[in-house]
Design an enzyme around this catalytic site. Structure first.
Site, PDB file in Angstrom:
ATOM      1  N   SER A 142     -61.837   6.899  35.571  1.00  0.00           N
ATOM      2  CA  SER A 142     -62.985   6.412  34.807  1.00  0.00           C
ATOM      3  C   SER A 142     -62.812   4.908  34.682  1.00  0.00           C
ATOM      4  O   SER A 142     -61.692   4.394  34.826  1.00  0.00           O
ATOM      5  CB  SER A 142     -62.966   7.050  33.408  1.00  0.00           C
ATOM      6  N   TYR A 155     -58.502   9.757  25.806  1.00  0.00           N
ATOM      7  CA  TYR A 155     -59.205   9.696  27.093  1.00  0.00           C
ATOM      8  C   TYR A 155     -58.734   8.484  27.894  1.00  0.00           C
ATOM      9  O   TYR A 155     -58.407   8.586  29.074  1.00  0.00           O
ATOM     10  CB  TYR A 155     -60.717   9.623  26.838  1.00  0.00           C
TER      11      TYR A 155
HETATM   12  N1  LIG Z   1     -70.087  11.472  33.080  1.00  0.00           N
HETATM   13  C1  LIG Z   1     -69.604  10.251  32.956  1.00  0.00           C
HETATM   14  O1  LIG Z   1     -70.256   9.314  32.445  1.00  0.00           O
HETATM   15  C2  LIG Z   1     -68.208   9.932  33.447  1.00  0.00           C
HETATM   16  C3  LIG Z   1     -67.774   8.597  33.442  1.00  0.00           C
HETATM   17  C4  LIG Z   1     -66.492   8.295  33.889  1.00  0.00           C
HETATM   18  C5  LIG Z   1     -65.662   9.332  34.343  1.00  0.00           C
HETATM   19  N2  LIG Z   1     -66.102  10.607  34.339  1.00  0.00           N
HETATM   20  C6  LIG Z   1     -65.190  11.649  34.817  1.00  0.00           C
HETATM   21  O2  LIG Z   1     -65.844  12.434  35.804  1.00  0.00           O
HETATM   22  C7  LIG Z   1     -65.369  13.789  35.716  1.00  0.00           C
HETATM   23  C8  LIG Z   1     -66.535  14.747  35.549  1.00  0.00           C
HETATM   24  O3  LIG Z   1     -67.297  14.328  34.424  1.00  0.00           O
HETATM   25  P1  LIG Z   1     -68.606  15.164  33.981  1.00  0.00           P
HETATM   26  O4  LIG Z   1     -69.371  14.268  33.096  1.00  0.00           O
HETATM   27  O5  LIG Z   1     -69.238  15.785  35.178  1.00  0.00           O
HETATM   28  O6  LIG Z   1     -67.901  16.315  33.086  1.00  0.00           O
HETATM   29  P2  LIG Z   1     -68.508  17.666  32.474  1.00  0.00           P
HETATM   30  O7  LIG Z   1     -69.976  17.763  32.698  1.00  0.00           O
HETATM   31  O8  LIG Z   1     -67.982  17.775  31.074  1.00  0.00           O
HETATM   32  O9  LIG Z   1     -67.801  18.797  33.356  1.00  0.00           O
HETATM   33  C9  LIG Z   1     -66.426  18.996  33.237  1.00  0.00           C
HETATM   34  C10 LIG Z   1     -66.010  20.064  34.217  1.00  0.00           C
HETATM   35  O10 LIG Z   1     -64.588  20.281  34.053  1.00  0.00           O
HETATM   36  C11 LIG Z   1     -64.348  21.669  33.798  1.00  0.00           C
HETATM   37  N3  LIG Z   1     -63.163  21.791  32.949  1.00  0.00           N
HETATM   38  C12 LIG Z   1     -62.984  21.304  31.694  1.00  0.00           C
HETATM   39  N4  LIG Z   1     -61.768  21.666  31.236  1.00  0.00           N
HETATM   40  C13 LIG Z   1     -61.165  22.368  32.232  1.00  0.00           C
HETATM   41  C14 LIG Z   1     -59.907  23.000  32.373  1.00  0.00           C
HETATM   42  N5  LIG Z   1     -59.012  22.982  31.376  1.00  0.00           N
HETATM   43  N6  LIG Z   1     -59.611  23.637  33.530  1.00  0.00           N
HETATM   44  C15 LIG Z   1     -60.515  23.665  34.539  1.00  0.00           C
HETATM   45  N7  LIG Z   1     -61.724  23.084  34.482  1.00  0.00           N
HETATM   46  C16 LIG Z   1     -62.042  22.446  33.330  1.00  0.00           C
HETATM   47  C17 LIG Z   1     -65.649  22.157  33.124  1.00  0.00           C
HETATM   48  O11 LIG Z   1     -65.846  23.554  33.241  1.00  0.00           O
HETATM   49  P3  LIG Z   1     -65.260  24.615  32.152  1.00  0.00           P
HETATM   50  O12 LIG Z   1     -65.570  24.045  30.795  1.00  0.00           O
HETATM   51  O13 LIG Z   1     -65.943  25.896  32.472  1.00  0.00           O
HETATM   52  O14 LIG Z   1     -63.790  24.705  32.422  1.00  0.00           O
HETATM   53  C18 LIG Z   1     -66.681  21.403  33.977  1.00  0.00           C
HETATM   54  O15 LIG Z   1     -66.866  22.056  35.216  1.00  0.00           O
HETATM   55  C19 LIG Z   1     -64.358  13.800  34.591  1.00  0.00           C
HETATM   56  O16 LIG Z   1     -63.050  13.595  35.108  1.00  0.00           O
HETATM   57  C20 LIG Z   1     -64.765  12.622  33.733  1.00  0.00           C
HETATM   58  O17 LIG Z   1     -63.692  12.103  32.943  1.00  0.00           O
HETATM   59  C21 LIG Z   1     -67.352  10.943  33.887  1.00  0.00           C
END
Ligand SMILES: NC(=O)c1ccc[n+]([C@@H]2O[C@H](COP(=O)([O-])OP(=O)(O)OC[C@H]3O[C@@H](n4cnc5c(N)ncnc54)[C@H](OP(=O)(O)O)[C@@H]3O)[C@@H](O)[C@H]2O)c1
Length: 256
Positions: A142, A155
């Site tokens: 991130s 985080y």
């Molecule tokens: N969205 C943003 O603005 C942003 C910005 C910077 C970085 N990121 C990074 O990008 C990635 C994806 O972000 P997102 O916004 O798409 O996240 P999200 O919508 O919250 O999705 C998270 C995913 O991770 C899975 N997950 C969570 N805990 C888990 C565990 N213990 N074991 C296995 N799977 C798990 C969730 O499914 P379950 O709950 O069913 O397990 C879901 O599929 C993350 O690494 C996040 O830090 C996002």
């Protein structure tokens, strides 16, 4: 990516689902993982209904036995692993000054975002080494892994750690042809930002030099490139996908 097997963690929604879609459309057989089996199955059905190759294998990346079982199942079903995107994250709490974070809050963020990436790397690399034909791994960091973000102690610490794991793994396995990189997304429109509403999204977009929030496809395109042979001379890097946010701050407005 034709004939290749790729794993995407956190693939049931958001950025992970978009990455799984991009890899599958590029010809890979994609294994999608997350904890919620129903959400995963729905995602796999969407891909299969488009004639793409996808398999759901639920796992909890915090848990060593679960990650070992995930990779054992991939070995059993596919016999190899050519690419992996360690994207799962969670364990957060609402932003608060460091002193208000409990040990449980901190450990919760580290468990999924950092230990989870370590466990996935450990067992993915073990399977990748078995075939010995080279492979690519992408860890999801991130911009909070490159720059402190107020209120996000666990985080931010975990994502800085992801950058460290990425660089060490890249050095440790370069000789065996396994490339390891990370992506540092800026604000991307997934569930959390969508739930914040339009006014909040507009406020965030105003902080982005390119003038918009990213979409999951922006990150998926970068992940696909890092998984493909197009990036065959790239390892140990953290690729920022943030609309220019980390490039610097706006100029001071001075009159005269
Ligand atoms: N969205 C943003 O603005 C942003 C910005 C910077 C970085 N990121 C990074 O990008 C990635 C994806 O972000 P997102 O916004 O798409 O996240 P999200 O919508 O919250 O999705 C998270 C995913 O991770 C899975 N997950 C969570 N805990 C888990 C565990 N213990 N074991 C296995 N799977 C798990 C969730 O499914 P379950 O709950 O069913 O397990 C879901 O599929 C993350 O690494 C996040 O830090 C996002």
């Amino acid at each position: 990516m034709f004939g290749k097997v790729a794993l995407v963690t956190g693939a049931s929604r958001g950025i992970g689902a978009a990455i799984a879609d991009a890899l599958a459309r590029a010809g890979a057989h994609v294994v999608l993982t997350a904890r919620d089996q129903d959400a995963l199955s729905r995602q796999v059905q969407v891909l299969k209904s488009d004639g793409l190759q996808a398999t759901a294998v639920p796992a909890d990346v915090r848990d060593e036995a679960s990650v070992k079982a995930l990779l054992a199942e991939i070995r059993e079903r596919c016999g190899r692993l050519d690419a992996a995107v360690n994207n799962a994250a969670g364990g957060g709490r609402p932003p608060a000054p460091l002193g208000e974070w409990t040990v449980e809050d901190f450990d919760g963020a580290i468990a999924v975002n950092l230990r989870g990436v370590f466990l996935c790397l450990k067992y993915e690399i073990e399977l990748m080494l078995e075939t010995g034909t080279g492979a690519a791994i992408v860890n999801m960091s991130s911009t909070a892994g490159e720059q402190g973000v107020a209120g996000l102690t666990g985080y931010t610490a975990s994502k800085f750690g992801v950058g460290g794991l990425t660089r060490v793994a890249a050095l440790d396995y370069a000789a065996q042809g396994i490339r390891v990189n990370a992506i540092a997304p800026g604000p991307i429109l997934t569930d959390r930002l969508a739930a914040a509403g339009q006014a909040a999204q507009d406020g965030v977009a105003a902080t982005v030099p390119l003038g918009r929030i990213g979409v999951p496809g922006d990150v998926a395109a970068a992940a696909l490139w890092l998984c493909s042979d197009q990036s065959s001379f790239v390892t140990g890097t953290v690729l920022t996908v943030d609309g220019g946010r980390l490039a610097g701050t706006p100029a001071f407005k001075v009159s005269g």
